[in-house]
Scaffold this active site. Structure first.
Site, PDB file in Angstrom:
ATOM      1  N   ASN A  65     -15.831   9.439  75.438  1.00 44.75           N
ATOM      2  CA  ASN A  65     -14.644   8.998  74.705  1.00 44.75           C
ATOM      3  C   ASN A  65     -13.569  10.064  74.909  1.00 44.75           C
ATOM      4  OD1 ASN A  65     -12.712   8.294  72.841  1.00 44.75           O
ATOM      5  ND2 ASN A  65     -14.011   8.604  71.036  1.00 44.75           N
ATOM      6  N   LYS A  79     -10.576   9.981  73.991  1.00 45.67           N
ATOM      7  CA  LYS A  79      -9.585  10.017  72.896  1.00 45.67           C
ATOM      8  C   LYS A  79      -8.171  10.098  73.497  1.00 45.67           C
ATOM      9  CE  LYS A  79     -13.155  11.835  69.942  1.00 45.67           C
ATOM     10  NZ  LYS A  79     -13.530  12.623  68.775  1.00 45.67           N
ATOM     11  N   HIS A 120     -14.312   3.442  65.526  1.00 38.24           N
ATOM     12  CA  HIS A 120     -14.494   4.905  65.525  1.00 38.24           C
ATOM     13  C   HIS A 120     -13.964   5.467  64.204  1.00 38.24           C
ATOM     14  CE1 HIS A 120     -14.023   9.112  66.516  1.00 38.24           C
ATOM     15  NE2 HIS A 120     -14.869   8.921  67.519  1.00 38.24           N
ATOM     16  N   GLU A 138     -12.259   7.962  63.541  1.00 40.09           N
ATOM     17  CA  GLU A 138     -10.850   8.382  63.577  1.00 40.09           C
ATOM     18  C   GLU A 138      -9.926   7.181  63.358  1.00 40.09           C
ATOM     19  OE1 GLU A 138     -10.980  10.527  67.295  1.00 40.09           O
ATOM     20  OE2 GLU A 138     -12.176  12.097  66.337  1.00 40.09           O
ATOM     21  N   GLU A 150     -22.258   8.050  64.413  1.00 44.31           N
ATOM     22  CA  GLU A 150     -21.464   9.270  64.533  1.00 44.31           C
ATOM     23  C   GLU A 150     -21.137   9.809  63.145  1.00 44.31           C
ATOM     24  OE1 GLU A 150     -19.247   9.491  68.513  1.00 44.31           O
ATOM     25  OE2 GLU A 150     -18.022   8.302  67.175  1.00 44.31           O
ATOM     26  N   GLY A 176     -16.452  16.727  66.682  1.00 45.24           N
ATOM     27  CA  GLY A 176     -15.515  17.782  67.067  1.00 45.24           C
ATOM     28  C   GLY A 176     -15.694  19.084  66.301  1.00 45.24           C
ATOM     29  N   SER A 205     -20.507  16.099  68.513  1.00 42.14           N
ATOM     30  CA  SER A 205     -20.830  17.427  69.057  1.00 42.14           C
ATOM     31  C   SER A 205     -22.015  17.434  70.015  1.00 42.14           C
ATOM     32  CB  SER A 205     -21.029  18.434  67.916  1.00 42.14           C
ATOM     33  OG  SER A 205     -19.817  18.562  67.165  1.00 42.14           O
TER      34      SER A 205
HETATM   35  P1  PGA Z   1     -17.234  15.013  69.880  1.00 45.85           P
HETATM   36  O1  PGA Z   1     -16.672  13.545  69.529  1.00 45.85           O
HETATM   37  O2  PGA Z   1     -18.290  14.836  70.946  1.00 45.85           O
HETATM   38  O3  PGA Z   1     -16.026  15.768  70.379  1.00 45.85           O
HETATM   39  O4  PGA Z   1     -17.810  15.573  68.630  1.00 45.85           O
HETATM   40  C1  PGA Z   1     -17.527  12.432  69.500  1.00 45.85           C
HETATM   41  C2  PGA Z   1     -16.738  11.184  69.199  1.00 45.85           C
HETATM   42  O5  PGA Z   1     -15.800  11.231  68.371  1.00 45.85           O
HETATM   43  O6  PGA Z   1     -16.999  10.102  69.774  1.00 45.85           O
END
Ligand code: PGA
Length: 250
Positions: free
Chosen positions: A11, A13, A95, A97, A165, A171, A210
């Site tokens: 992803n 983003k 997601h 976010e 997730e 992150g 992560s």
């Molecule tokens: P990350 O994000 O691997 O940077 O923790 C995962 C995601 O949001 O899909």
């Protein structure tokens, strides 16, 4: 019953311009175990160029969101049909976010899943608890409710994937213990089987939050973990391929 093919999806983003296509090409030239599916989900503006750059490779290309409607007066939005026309085969939906920053509810996500299916895209439907929910002992309730309400009945006749997730692991460099990942994935499996029977038993349940080359192999070996959704570590081909190398084919 066949286990689902593991999927490792990146992803990107809101990262990625023309210069980043070199990383995508490097992923396309990489090697990985047979039976493992690999996908990259760049910003919508890059999907068509990435799909062209990866033509002839085994890497799938996906979007990160879509609008429920095929077209209309929705300034700034992109429909599932548009993603498919640009070359996407999958789309990440729900997601955290988007749930947090764009107020997406489970009902919104379910409508978007319907749109993805209508356009022939495989949805990757994300669920996950916040830190407060985990600390309050609600993680299993939250994710099973999200998976129940974010998946419309119609998914049962289409390919789809679920991604667990935990919001607090995205992150941050933090990950749940392997036992906690297993507990959530088992709860999601039970919810999927209760709802969809044999289809629910075959759906890949990805872990995200992560994931990096150093922890991918142990996470991917957890029972009921059927792949990974990778944010930050998917931006560099070497890191992403290091994660892919930790998956074993079904
Ligand atoms: P990350 O994000 O691997 O940077 O923790 C995962 C995601 O949001 O899909």
């Amino acid at each position: 019953m066949n286990a689902p093919a593991p999927l490792i999806a990146g992803n990107w983003k809101m990262h990625g311009t023309d210069a980043s296509l070199a990383e995508a090409r490097a992923v396309g030239e990489g090697a990985w175990p047979d039976g493992v599916r690999v996908a990259l989900c760049p910003p919508a503006t890059l999907i068509e160029r990435m799909a062209r750059a990866l033509a002839g490779s085994k890497v799938l290309v996906g979007g990160q969101d879509c609008h429920p409607e095929p077209q209309g007066a929705h300034t700034g939005d992109v429909s599932a049909e548009m993603l498919a026309e640009a070359g996407a085969q999958l789309v990440i939906l729900g997601h955290s976010e988007r749930r947090a920053a764009h107020g997406e509810t489970d009902a919104t996500v379910a409508a978007k899943v319907e749109a993805a299916l209508r356009a022939g895209l495989e949805p990757i439907v994300c669920v996950g608890e916040t830190l407060a929910e985990r600390e309050g002992g609600q993680a299993l309730d939250v994710v099973t409710r999200q998976v129940r309400l974010s998946l419309p009945d119609s998914v049962s006749t289409h390919p789809f994937t679920v991604a667990y997730e935990p919001v607090w692991a995205i992150g941050t460099g933090l990950t749940p213990s392997l036992a906690d990942i297993e507990a959530v994935h088992r709860a999601l499996r039970t919810a999927l089987v209760d709802r969809f029977g044999e289809t629910g038993a075959r759906v890949a349940i990805l872990y995200g939050g992560s994931v990096k080359p150093a922890n991918a192999r142990e996470i991917l070996a957890v029972p009921e973990v059927g792949g990974a959704l990778v944010g930050g570590a998917s931006l560099k081909a070497a890191d992403f391929l290091g994660i892919v190398a930790g998956a074993s084919g079904a």
